[in-house]
Design a protein around this motif. Structure first.
Motif, PDB file in Angstrom:
ATOM      1  N   ARG A 156       0.790  -1.232   0.000  1.00 43.55           N
ATOM      2  CA  ARG A 156       0.000   0.000   0.000  1.00 43.55           C
ATOM      3  C   ARG A 156       0.820   1.280   0.000  1.00 43.55           C
ATOM      4  NH1 ARG A 156      -3.994   0.598   4.537  1.00 43.55           N
ATOM      5  NH2 ARG A 156      -2.199   0.159   5.850  1.00 43.55           N
ATOM      6  N   SER A 157       2.150   1.208   0.054  1.00 40.68           N
ATOM      7  CA  SER A 157       2.910   2.452   0.187  1.00 40.68           C
ATOM      8  C   SER A 157       3.948   2.579  -0.914  1.00 40.68           C
ATOM      9  CB  SER A 157       3.604   2.519   1.554  1.00 40.68           C
ATOM     10  OG  SER A 157       4.500   1.447   1.721  1.00 40.68           O
ATOM     11  N   ASP A 158       4.138   3.805  -1.378  1.00 39.38           N
ATOM     12  CA  ASP A 158       5.124   4.066  -2.418  1.00 39.38           C
ATOM     13  C   ASP A 158       6.529   3.745  -1.924  1.00 39.38           C
ATOM     14  OD1 ASP A 158       3.456   5.694  -4.593  1.00 39.38           O
ATOM     15  OD2 ASP A 158       2.817   6.337  -2.602  1.00 39.38           O
ATOM     16  N   LEU A 159       6.792   4.018  -0.659  1.00 41.92           N
ATOM     17  CA  LEU A 159       8.081   3.692  -0.062  1.00 41.92           C
ATOM     18  C   LEU A 159       7.819   2.944   1.234  1.00 41.92           C
ATOM     19  CD1 LEU A 159      11.178   4.318  -0.617  1.00 41.92           C
ATOM     20  CD2 LEU A 159      10.963   5.943   1.257  1.00 41.92           C
ATOM     21  N   SER A 160       8.161   1.670   1.267  1.00 41.24           N
ATOM     22  CA  SER A 160       7.968   0.882   2.482  1.00 41.24           C
ATOM     23  C   SER A 160       9.325   0.516   3.057  1.00 41.24           C
ATOM     24  CB  SER A 160       7.140  -0.368   2.207  1.00 41.24           C
ATOM     25  OG  SER A 160       7.764  -1.184   1.235  1.00 41.24           O
ATOM     26  N   ILE A 161       9.434   0.639   4.365  1.00 45.83           N
ATOM     27  CA  ILE A 161      10.670   0.352   5.085  1.00 45.83           C
ATOM     28  C   ILE A 161      10.371  -0.816   6.014  1.00 45.83           C
ATOM     29  CG2 ILE A 161      12.477   1.321   6.569  1.00 45.83           C
ATOM     30  CD1 ILE A 161      11.378   4.133   5.565  1.00 45.83           C
ATOM     31  N   VAL A 162      10.847  -1.996   5.648  1.00 46.01           N
ATOM     32  CA  VAL A 162      10.471  -3.232   6.324  1.00 46.01           C
ATOM     33  C   VAL A 162      11.668  -3.797   7.080  1.00 46.01           C
ATOM     34  CG1 VAL A 162       9.527  -5.546   6.024  1.00 46.01           C
ATOM     35  CG2 VAL A 162       8.799  -3.693   4.493  1.00 46.01           C
ATOM     36  N   GLY A 163      11.507  -4.002   8.366  1.00 48.35           N
ATOM     37  CA  GLY A 163      12.595  -4.508   9.189  1.00 48.35           C
ATOM     38  C   GLY A 163      13.004  -5.924   8.806  1.00 48.35           C
ATOM     39  N   VAL A 164      14.311  -6.143   8.654  1.00 48.24           N
ATOM     40  CA  VAL A 164      14.855  -7.471   8.355  1.00 48.24           C
ATOM     41  C   VAL A 164      16.158  -7.654   9.131  1.00 48.24           C
ATOM     42  CG1 VAL A 164      13.845  -7.691   6.048  1.00 48.24           C
ATOM     43  CG2 VAL A 164      16.066  -6.583   6.322  1.00 48.24           C
ATOM     44  N   TRP A 165      16.796  -8.803   8.971  1.00 49.16           N
ATOM     45  CA  TRP A 165      18.103  -9.066   9.571  1.00 49.16           C
ATOM     46  C   TRP A 165      19.043  -9.527   8.458  1.00 49.16           C
ATOM     47  CZ3 TRP A 165      13.654 -11.688   9.936  1.00 49.16           C
ATOM     48  CH2 TRP A 165      13.610 -12.984   9.430  1.00 49.16           C
ATOM     49  N   LYS A 166      20.340  -9.339   8.676  1.00 51.63           N
ATOM     50  CA  LYS A 166      21.330  -9.630   7.641  1.00 51.63           C
ATOM     51  C   LYS A 166      22.017 -10.972   7.851  1.00 51.63           C
ATOM     52  CE  LYS A 166      24.964  -7.229   5.046  1.00 51.63           C
ATOM     53  NZ  LYS A 166      25.845  -6.034   5.027  1.00 51.63           N
ATOM     54  N   ASP A 167      22.162 -11.394   9.100  1.00 54.46           N
ATOM     55  CA  ASP A 167      22.873 -12.632   9.401  1.00 54.46           C
ATOM     56  C   ASP A 167      21.906 -13.814   9.425  1.00 54.46           C
ATOM     57  OD1 ASP A 167      21.646 -11.536  11.578  1.00 54.46           O
ATOM     58  OD2 ASP A 167      23.162 -12.129  13.029  1.00 54.46           O
ATOM     59  N   ASN A 168      22.316 -14.916  10.020  1.00 55.20           N
ATOM     60  CA  ASN A 168      21.536 -16.151   9.972  1.00 55.20           C
ATOM     61  C   ASN A 168      20.422 -16.176  11.018  1.00 55.20           C
ATOM     62  OD1 ASN A 168      23.300 -16.955   7.989  1.00 55.20           O
ATOM     63  ND2 ASN A 168      24.531 -18.240   9.347  1.00 55.20           N
ATOM     64  N   ILE A 169      19.368 -16.903  10.688  1.00 52.78           N
ATOM     65  CA  ILE A 169      18.298 -17.166  11.646  1.00 52.78           C
ATOM     66  C   ILE A 169      18.868 -17.997  12.794  1.00 52.78           C
ATOM     67  CG2 ILE A 169      16.104 -18.359  12.006  1.00 52.78           C
ATOM     68  CD1 ILE A 169      15.379 -17.728   9.132  1.00 52.78           C
ATOM     69  N   ARG A 170      18.553 -17.623  14.010  1.00 54.15           N
ATOM     70  CA  ARG A 170      19.027 -18.374  15.177  1.00 54.15           C
ATOM     71  C   ARG A 170      18.115 -19.581  15.418  1.00 54.15           C
ATOM     72  NH1 ARG A 170      18.830 -13.842  19.545  1.00 54.15           N
ATOM     73  NH2 ARG A 170      17.305 -12.974  18.094  1.00 54.15           N
ATOM     74  N   ILE A 171      18.747 -20.735  15.627  1.00 57.03           N
ATOM     75  CA  ILE A 171      18.001 -21.984  15.782  1.00 57.03           C
ATOM     76  C   ILE A 171      18.296 -22.599  17.156  1.00 57.03           C
ATOM     77  CG2 ILE A 171      17.545 -24.267  14.826  1.00 57.03           C
ATOM     78  CD1 ILE A 171      18.652 -23.314  12.168  1.00 57.03           C
ATOM     79  N   ASP A 172      17.245 -22.961  17.862  1.00 58.51           N
ATOM     80  CA  ASP A 172      17.364 -23.698  19.126  1.00 58.51           C
ATOM     81  C   ASP A 172      16.864 -25.121  18.862  1.00 58.51           C
ATOM     82  OD1 ASP A 172      17.045 -24.859  21.652  1.00 58.51           O
ATOM     83  OD2 ASP A 172      16.550 -22.947  22.605  1.00 58.51           O
ATOM     84  N   GLN A 173      17.815 -26.065  18.698  1.00 57.91           N
ATOM     85  CA  GLN A 173      17.453 -27.426  18.305  1.00 57.91           C
ATOM     86  C   GLN A 173      16.616 -28.131  19.373  1.00 57.91           C
ATOM     87  OE1 GLN A 173      17.759 -28.500  15.356  1.00 57.91           O
ATOM     88  NE2 GLN A 173      19.349 -27.226  14.425  1.00 57.91           N
ATOM     89  N   LYS A 174      16.822 -27.777  20.636  1.00 55.53           N
ATOM     90  CA  LYS A 174      16.021 -28.392  21.697  1.00 55.53           C
ATOM     91  C   LYS A 174      14.548 -28.017  21.543  1.00 55.53           C
ATOM     92  CE  LYS A 174      19.683 -28.715  25.192  1.00 55.53           C
ATOM     93  NZ  LYS A 174      20.108 -28.295  26.556  1.00 55.53           N
ATOM     94  N   GLU A 175      14.301 -26.749  21.227  1.00 53.57           N
ATOM     95  CA  GLU A 175      12.920 -26.311  21.023  1.00 53.57           C
ATOM     96  C   GLU A 175      12.340 -26.904  19.733  1.00 53.57           C
ATOM     97  OE1 GLU A 175      10.906 -24.866  22.935  1.00 53.57           O
ATOM     98  OE2 GLU A 175      12.260 -24.235  24.546  1.00 53.57           O
ATOM     99  N   VAL A 176      13.200 -27.098  18.721  1.00 52.82           N
ATOM    100  CA  VAL A 176      12.744 -27.760  17.497  1.00 52.82           C
ATOM    101  C   VAL A 176      12.201 -29.148  17.830  1.00 52.82           C
ATOM    102  CG1 VAL A 176      13.481 -28.746  15.291  1.00 52.82           C
ATOM    103  CG2 VAL A 176      14.300 -26.481  15.965  1.00 52.82           C
ATOM    104  N   ALA A 177      12.925 -29.857  18.689  1.00 57.68           N
ATOM    105  CA  ALA A 177      12.480 -31.191  19.092  1.00 57.68           C
ATOM    106  C   ALA A 177      11.131 -31.152  19.804  1.00 57.68           C
ATOM    107  CB  ALA A 177      13.533 -31.834  19.992  1.00 57.68           C
ATOM    108  N   GLU A 178      10.905 -30.103  20.596  1.00 55.22           N
ATOM    109  CA  GLU A 178       9.620 -29.968  21.274  1.00 55.22           C
ATOM    110  C   GLU A 178       8.490 -29.719  20.277  1.00 55.22           C
ATOM    111  OE1 GLU A 178       8.883 -30.398  24.515  1.00 55.22           O
ATOM    112  OE2 GLU A 178      10.957 -31.133  24.655  1.00 55.22           O
ATOM    113  N   TYR A 179       8.752 -28.897  19.263  1.00 55.89           N
ATOM    114  CA  TYR A 179       7.726 -28.650  18.242  1.00 55.89           C
ATOM    115  C   TYR A 179       7.443 -29.917  17.435  1.00 55.89           C
ATOM    116  CZ  TYR A 179       7.477 -23.578  18.893  1.00 55.89           C
ATOM    117  OH  TYR A 179       7.253 -22.325  19.404  1.00 55.89           O
ATOM    118  N   ALA A 180       8.476 -30.744  17.253  1.00 50.87           N
ATOM    119  CA  ALA A 180       8.298 -31.982  16.495  1.00 50.87           C
ATOM    120  C   ALA A 180       7.303 -32.919  17.163  1.00 50.87           C
ATOM    121  CB  ALA A 180       9.653 -32.678  16.311  1.00 50.87           C
TER     122      ALA A 180
END
Length: 406
Positions: A219-243
């Protein structure tokens, strides 16, 4: 006579059922404002005739401002005198839409006294809109709003009121301070907000993360959207809980738009070089996945809803903008970029042509050259299929061709 009770069989149908009804709200406002009773009558007539009964009938405004007041006139003034004039005041909203109940009550009192008792929180521009006053009431209404701390927002061929999401005030996903940036840009561009000088409207919206809760990318001619430049942080223990709760491969990995994720033997891996930061995986497993630590923003340009031409999503202009660092310099880079965009638009744009439409017409190459940016792969969604790219053929001289054959 204004305020005469009108028969409204079509509107009455819209009050049926358990869902909220705007008709009921109009009737509540009409108890305090006779002019809104005529609004109800005209709306019923519009449904019967299947055409709107508003017309261009003149100008409305306040002293010193070229925008902020939207004039609205009825083409049935004899039948509905209460809406002969039914103007709208756009008030500059608070960043993140935070209000106290006291302020809202005071605004409501002003609306009841000088307008039709109707608000719009918040329009597509983001503004607070007070509906239903006459030109003779405009100045007094405006002065009372300024005493509460509110200024007029943008309207017409001008910069529209910059808006943002709640950002770091309430959201854990915010990658930059959307509230501070929006406030800074609003104060910087007061002249562009209140005195229309553009070819058409220009909207700036600030979203703290790719979830884009304010739909800035659409909806905007100029949109400024927050992002990150490095890698997504992963917590494998929590991944196991979601599994234990759902099928990660089916509901997360297979839904990745670039297929940059893999889940094998209970371990989740991400090829961050191919991640487009859509945040689907983070939204699905917020305890297991977090944005990276090198935070900033992505700048997109050219989005709009249908008007002169059809709808358009913004395309990436700058993949990563260190907005948090530029904040220390009072957003010098961003403001310089905005000015270059406006200068190009002013020079080559036509009446009622949005900046995205201009870029499509002249080609993204010419646009980038004018504002001093280099072309990047992120600007092309599909190679040789992007409508913004115009290719030129370069013929090789005959003598060079002969040399290659030899």
């Amino acid at each position: 006579m204004a305020g005469t009770k009108h028969k409204t069989p079509l509107l009455d149908d819209l009050k049926e059922g358990k869902w909220p009804s705007f008709v009921k709200e109009l009737e509540r406002a009409a108890q305090k404002s006779p002019r809104t009773e005529d609004l109800i009558g005209q709306l019923e007539k519009s449904y019967q005739d299947r055409i709107p009964h508003w017309k261009h009938g003149g100008m409305a405004g306040v002293r010193g401002y070229g925008g902020g007041i939207v004039g609205r006139f009825s083409d049935q003034p004899d039948e509905f005198p209460g809406v002969k004039e039914y103007h709208t005041a756009r008030l500059n909203q608070i960043e993140g839409f935070f209000y106290t109940s006291d302020i809202l009550r005071k605004l409501a009192d002003i609306c009841d006294e000088h307008a039709g008792g109707l608000f719009n929180f918040h329009g597509s521009t983001g503004d607070i809109q007070i509906l239903g006053f006459k030109q003779e009431e405009a100045e007094e209404l405006f002065q009372k709003c300024t005493h509460l701390g509110f200024d007029l927002g943008g309207s017409g061929s001008a910069l529209r009121t910059p808006s943002c999401c709640v950002g770091p005030a309430r959201c854990e996903w915010a990658n930059y301070d959307t509230l501070h940036l929006t406030d800074n840009l609003t104060r910087e561009y007061q002249n562009e907000l209140h005195r229309p000088t553009f070819n058409y409207k220009f909207k700036i919206k600030c979203a703290g993360c790719p979830n884009d809760c304010i739909a800035s990318g659409a909806r905007s001619d100029l949109s400024i959207v927050g992002v990150w430049k490095d890698n997504i942080r992963i917590d494998q223990k929590e991944v196991a809980e979601y599994a234990k709760k759902f099928d990660i491969k089916k509901y997360v990995v297979d839904k990745c738009p670039t297929h940059c994720m893999d889940y094998t033997d209970g371990k989740l891996t991400i090829d961050d070089s191919n991640c487009v930061k859509c945040m689907h995986c983070i939204n699905s497993m917020p305890k297991a996945l977090r944005p990276g630590l090198e935070k900033g923003a992505q700048i997109r340009i050219g989005a709009k809803v249908p008007m002169v031409q059809g709808p358009r999503l913004g395309f990436i202009l700058i993949p990563f903008y260190d907005v948090n660092k530029d904040k220390e310099e009072d957003y010098a880079f961003l403001k310089d970029l905005i000015q270059k965009i406006w200068d190009f638009w002013d020079e080559y744009g036509t009446n009622r042509e949005r900046v995205g439409e201009l870029i499509q017409r002249v080609g993204v190459g010419n646009f980038l050259e004018a504002i001093g940016l280099d072309p990047l792969p992120e600007m092309v969604e599909y190679p040789r299929a992007n409508p913004f790219i115009k290719f030129e053929e370069y013929l090789v001289p005959d003598d060079e061709e002969e040399g290659k054959e030899g």
